[in-house]
Enzyme design. Sequence first.
Site, PDB file in Angstrom:
ATOM      1  N   ASP A   1      39.319  73.222  26.312  1.00 36.71           N
ATOM      2  CA  ASP A   1      38.738  74.124  27.316  1.00 36.71           C
ATOM      3  C   ASP A   1      39.591  74.170  28.589  1.00 36.71           C
ATOM      4  O   ASP A   1      40.294  73.205  28.908  1.00 36.71           O
ATOM      5  CB  ASP A   1      37.311  73.656  27.635  1.00 36.71           C
ATOM      6  CG  ASP A   1      36.494  74.734  28.323  1.00 36.71           C
ATOM      7  OD1 ASP A   1      36.886  75.921  28.265  1.00 36.71           O
ATOM      8  OD2 ASP A   1      35.455  74.389  28.925  1.00 36.71           O
ATOM      9  N   GLY A   2      39.491  75.290  29.311  1.00 33.97           N
ATOM     10  CA  GLY A   2      40.120  75.386  30.632  1.00 33.97           C
ATOM     11  C   GLY A   2      41.404  76.200  30.689  1.00 33.97           C
ATOM     12  O   GLY A   2      42.080  76.208  31.723  1.00 33.97           O
ATOM     13  N   ASN A   3      41.720  76.917  29.611  1.00 28.07           N
ATOM     14  CA  ASN A   3      42.936  77.747  29.633  1.00 28.07           C
ATOM     15  C   ASN A   3      42.863  78.798  30.742  1.00 28.07           C
ATOM     16  O   ASN A   3      43.846  79.041  31.443  1.00 28.07           O
ATOM     17  CB  ASN A   3      43.116  78.468  28.289  1.00 28.07           C
ATOM     18  CG  ASN A   3      43.403  77.516  27.150  1.00 28.07           C
ATOM     19  OD1 ASN A   3      43.640  76.335  27.373  1.00 28.07           O
ATOM     20  ND2 ASN A   3      43.375  78.022  25.930  1.00 28.07           N
TER      21      ASN A   3
ATOM     22  N   ARG B   1      40.991  78.831  33.537  1.00 31.18           N
ATOM     23  CA  ARG B   1      41.048  78.248  34.882  1.00 31.18           C
ATOM     24  C   ARG B   1      42.457  77.767  35.228  1.00 31.18           C
ATOM     25  O   ARG B   1      42.904  77.884  36.360  1.00 31.18           O
ATOM     26  CB  ARG B   1      40.025  77.100  35.009  1.00 31.18           C
ATOM     27  CG  ARG B   1      38.615  77.600  35.277  1.00 31.18           C
ATOM     28  CD  ARG B   1      37.596  76.530  35.041  1.00 31.18           C
ATOM     29  NE  ARG B   1      37.302  76.396  33.608  1.00 31.18           N
ATOM     30  CZ  ARG B   1      36.499  75.471  33.106  1.00 31.18           C
ATOM     31  NH1 ARG B   1      35.935  74.584  33.902  1.00 31.18           N
ATOM     32  NH2 ARG B   1      36.253  75.447  31.817  1.00 31.18           N
ATOM     33  N   TRP B   2      43.131  77.247  34.235  1.00 31.83           N
ATOM     34  CA  TRP B   2      44.519  76.792  34.451  1.00 31.83           C
ATOM     35  C   TRP B   2      45.369  77.980  34.908  1.00 31.83           C
ATOM     36  O   TRP B   2      46.133  77.881  35.875  1.00 31.83           O
ATOM     37  CB  TRP B   2      45.070  76.219  33.140  1.00 31.83           C
ATOM     38  CG  TRP B   2      46.499  75.749  33.227  1.00 31.83           C
ATOM     39  CD1 TRP B   2      46.935  74.504  33.581  1.00 31.83           C
ATOM     40  CD2 TRP B   2      47.683  76.528  32.948  1.00 31.83           C
ATOM     41  NE1 TRP B   2      48.310  74.454  33.539  1.00 31.83           N
ATOM     42  CE2 TRP B   2      48.794  75.685  33.155  1.00 31.83           C
ATOM     43  CE3 TRP B   2      47.903  77.840  32.539  1.00 31.83           C
ATOM     44  CZ2 TRP B   2      50.105  76.101  32.973  1.00 31.83           C
ATOM     45  CZ3 TRP B   2      49.209  78.272  32.363  1.00 31.83           C
ATOM     46  CH2 TRP B   2      50.302  77.401  32.581  1.00 31.83           C
TER      47      TRP B   2
ATOM     48  N   ARG C   1      44.619  85.216  32.324  1.00 40.99           N
ATOM     49  CA  ARG C   1      44.013  84.199  31.439  1.00 40.99           C
ATOM     50  C   ARG C   1      44.832  83.996  30.164  1.00 40.99           C
ATOM     51  O   ARG C   1      44.931  82.886  29.638  1.00 40.99           O
ATOM     52  CB  ARG C   1      42.594  84.618  31.047  1.00 40.99           C
ATOM     53  CG  ARG C   1      41.601  84.639  32.176  1.00 40.99           C
ATOM     54  CD  ARG C   1      40.246  85.141  31.683  1.00 40.99           C
ATOM     55  NE  ARG C   1      39.705  84.286  30.631  1.00 40.99           N
ATOM     56  CZ  ARG C   1      39.057  83.138  30.841  1.00 40.99           C
ATOM     57  NH1 ARG C   1      38.852  82.715  32.069  1.00 40.99           N
ATOM     58  NH2 ARG C   1      38.590  82.427  29.838  1.00 40.99           N
TER      59      ARG C   1
ATOM     60  N   HIS D   1      46.156  80.705  27.539  1.00 43.04           N
ATOM     61  CA  HIS D   1      46.026  80.519  26.082  1.00 43.04           C
ATOM     62  C   HIS D   1      47.395  80.238  25.447  1.00 43.04           C
ATOM     63  O   HIS D   1      47.516  79.412  24.551  1.00 43.04           O
ATOM     64  CB  HIS D   1      45.386  81.746  25.442  1.00 43.04           C
ATOM     65  CG  HIS D   1      43.988  82.015  25.911  1.00 43.04           C
ATOM     66  ND1 HIS D   1      43.036  81.016  25.997  1.00 43.04           N
ATOM     67  CD2 HIS D   1      43.376  83.150  26.339  1.00 43.04           C
ATOM     68  CE1 HIS D   1      41.908  81.548  26.456  1.00 43.04           C
ATOM     69  NE2 HIS D   1      42.079  82.835  26.670  1.00 43.04           N
TER      70      HIS D   1
ATOM     71  N   ASN E   1      32.234  83.141  21.666  1.00 37.54           N
ATOM     72  CA  ASN E   1      33.390  83.673  22.393  1.00 37.54           C
ATOM     73  C   ASN E   1      33.621  85.179  22.183  1.00 37.54           C
ATOM     74  O   ASN E   1      34.445  85.792  22.882  1.00 37.54           O
ATOM     75  CB  ASN E   1      34.674  82.894  22.060  1.00 37.54           C
ATOM     76  CG  ASN E   1      34.726  81.519  22.692  1.00 37.54           C
ATOM     77  OD1 ASN E   1      35.271  80.568  22.125  1.00 37.54           O
ATOM     78  ND2 ASN E   1      34.153  81.376  23.884  1.00 37.54           N
TER      79      ASN E   1
ATOM     80  N   ARG F   1      33.583  87.705  25.166  1.00 37.56           N
ATOM     81  CA  ARG F   1      34.701  87.942  26.102  1.00 37.56           C
ATOM     82  C   ARG F   1      35.261  89.354  25.946  1.00 37.56           C
ATOM     83  O   ARG F   1      34.940  90.052  24.998  1.00 37.56           O
ATOM     84  CB  ARG F   1      35.791  86.901  25.846  1.00 37.56           C
ATOM     85  CG  ARG F   1      35.248  85.511  26.076  1.00 37.56           C
ATOM     86  CD  ARG F   1      36.321  84.488  26.029  1.00 37.56           C
ATOM     87  NE  ARG F   1      35.745  83.181  26.322  1.00 37.56           N
ATOM     88  CZ  ARG F   1      36.441  82.135  26.695  1.00 37.56           C
ATOM     89  NH1 ARG F   1      37.739  82.228  26.807  1.00 37.56           N
ATOM     90  NH2 ARG F   1      35.841  80.988  26.941  1.00 37.56           N
TER      91      ARG F   1
HETATM   92  C1  IPE Z   1      34.074  76.198  23.953  1.00 35.49           C
HETATM   93  O1  IPE Z   1      34.545  76.599  25.191  1.00 35.49           O
HETATM   94  C2  IPE Z   1      34.784  76.920  22.856  1.00 35.49           C
HETATM   95  C3  IPE Z   1      36.213  76.636  22.715  1.00 35.49           C
HETATM   96  C4  IPE Z   1      36.924  75.800  23.406  1.00 35.49           C
HETATM   97  C5  IPE Z   1      36.865  77.390  21.683  1.00 35.49           C
HETATM   98  P1  IPE Z   1      33.831  77.737  26.052  1.00 35.49           P
HETATM   99  O2  IPE Z   1      34.639  77.922  27.269  1.00 35.49           O
HETATM  100  O3  IPE Z   1      33.569  78.922  25.223  1.00 35.49           O
HETATM  101  O4  IPE Z   1      32.424  77.048  26.366  1.00 35.49           O
HETATM  102  P2  IPE Z   1      31.378  77.327  27.532  1.00 35.49           P
HETATM  103  O5  IPE Z   1      31.160  78.805  27.599  1.00 35.49           O
HETATM  104  O6  IPE Z   1      31.973  76.792  28.796  1.00 35.49           O
HETATM  105  O7  IPE Z   1      30.164  76.563  27.139  1.00 35.49           O
HETATM  106  C1  IPE Z   2      39.411  77.577  26.109  1.00 34.64           C
HETATM  107  O1  IPE Z   2      39.685  77.950  27.413  1.00 34.64           O
HETATM  108  C2  IPE Z   2      39.883  78.561  25.067  1.00 34.64           C
HETATM  109  C3  IPE Z   2      38.803  79.351  24.435  1.00 34.64           C
HETATM  110  C4  IPE Z   2      37.532  79.174  24.619  1.00 34.64           C
HETATM  111  C5  IPE Z   2      39.216  80.390  23.532  1.00 34.64           C
HETATM  112  P1  IPE Z   2      38.795  79.001  28.185  1.00 34.64           P
HETATM  113  O2  IPE Z   2      39.319  80.369  27.872  1.00 34.64           O
HETATM  114  O3  IPE Z   2      37.361  78.793  27.889  1.00 34.64           O
HETATM  115  O4  IPE Z   2      39.118  78.657  29.691  1.00 34.64           O
HETATM  116  P2  IPE Z   2      38.070  78.593  30.889  1.00 34.64           P
HETATM  117  O5  IPE Z   2      36.970  77.666  30.465  1.00 34.64           O
HETATM  118  O6  IPE Z   2      37.577  79.981  31.104  1.00 34.64           O
HETATM  119  O7  IPE Z   2      38.865  78.071  32.024  1.00 34.64           O
HETATM  120 MG    MG Z   3      35.901  77.673  28.759  1.00 32.94          MG
END
Ligand code: IPE
Ligand code: IPE
Ligand code: MG
Length: 233
Positions: free
Chosen positions: A12-14, A16-17, A25, A29, A60, A63
């Site tokens: 998680d956090g791609n 925000r990074w 965003r 990824h 997801n 999105r």
């Molecule tokens: C969980 O992360 C799914 C993956 C990392 C693929 P999310 O970013 O979708 O989760 P929430 O929305 O913060 O719960």
């Molecule tokens: C995880 O990073 C990747 C997927 C869920 C596909 P996020 O895309 O959820 O990154 P944040 O949580 O919005 O920072």
């Molecule tokens: Mg996330």
Amino acid sequence: MKVPKHIAIIMDGNGRWAKSRGLPRTMGHLEGSKRFREIVKESLNLGIKALTAFAFSTENWARSKKEVDFLFNNMAGFVKTYKKELIANGAKFNFIGRRDRLPQFLVGELEKLEAETYPNKKFILNVALDYGGRWDIVEAAKKIAVDYKNNKIKKENIDELLFSDYLSLSGICPPDLLIRTSGEKRISNFLLWDLAYAEFYFTDIHWPDFKKSQLHLAVEEYSKRDRRFGRDA
Ligand code: IPE
Ligand code: IPE
Ligand code: MG
């Protein structure tokens, strides 16, 4: 040091990074897939036997189409360039999740990779795509209902062991350690059944910054945990 046999990772956090660097965003990824590659390699080096990574959840789809399309295109391209390395490392690839909603070009690439790595035994790499823990349990229940109807199983034989045979990770020992990056402290519908007794490790580091040394920290912390499985302390 006590090393987990199987680790599960919520990468998680791609987003925000990327945001913190003023980037789109999608760049998060892209950087995240580089870490994925590094972490699989380091897991092998540490003697971990299986890794299950959450790449796209059943939620997801909420999105933007732009982001979802980028993710799938990036994954398909990634699989092509990653194949050689995975085979050289003796890893078996498994894709867990729904196969009926993802684009065909991606499912095709993933299934080719599954077929080509099928005999490998050194390491198991599971990637969860269009995966949800609730979906997994409902699918198992449906398959059990069919086998019951066809007299393949008896009601009295349905127990935890048999049930787990119908889940996506059947035949693989459940994860010992769950790692979630980027500060969120929730499962987000990942492996609901399989994580029943996993140790949880949360870090504020965003996934694109989760380098080898971060994995070492997680494993070190795991090695100090006292897993009691209900026993007295
Ligand atoms: C969980 O992360 C799914 C993956 C990392 C693929 P999310 O970013 O979708 O989760 P929430 O929305 O913060 O719960
Ligand atoms: C995880 O990073 C990747 C997927 C869920 C596909 P996020 O895309 O959820 O990154 P944040 O949580 O919005 O920072
Ligand atoms: Mg996330």
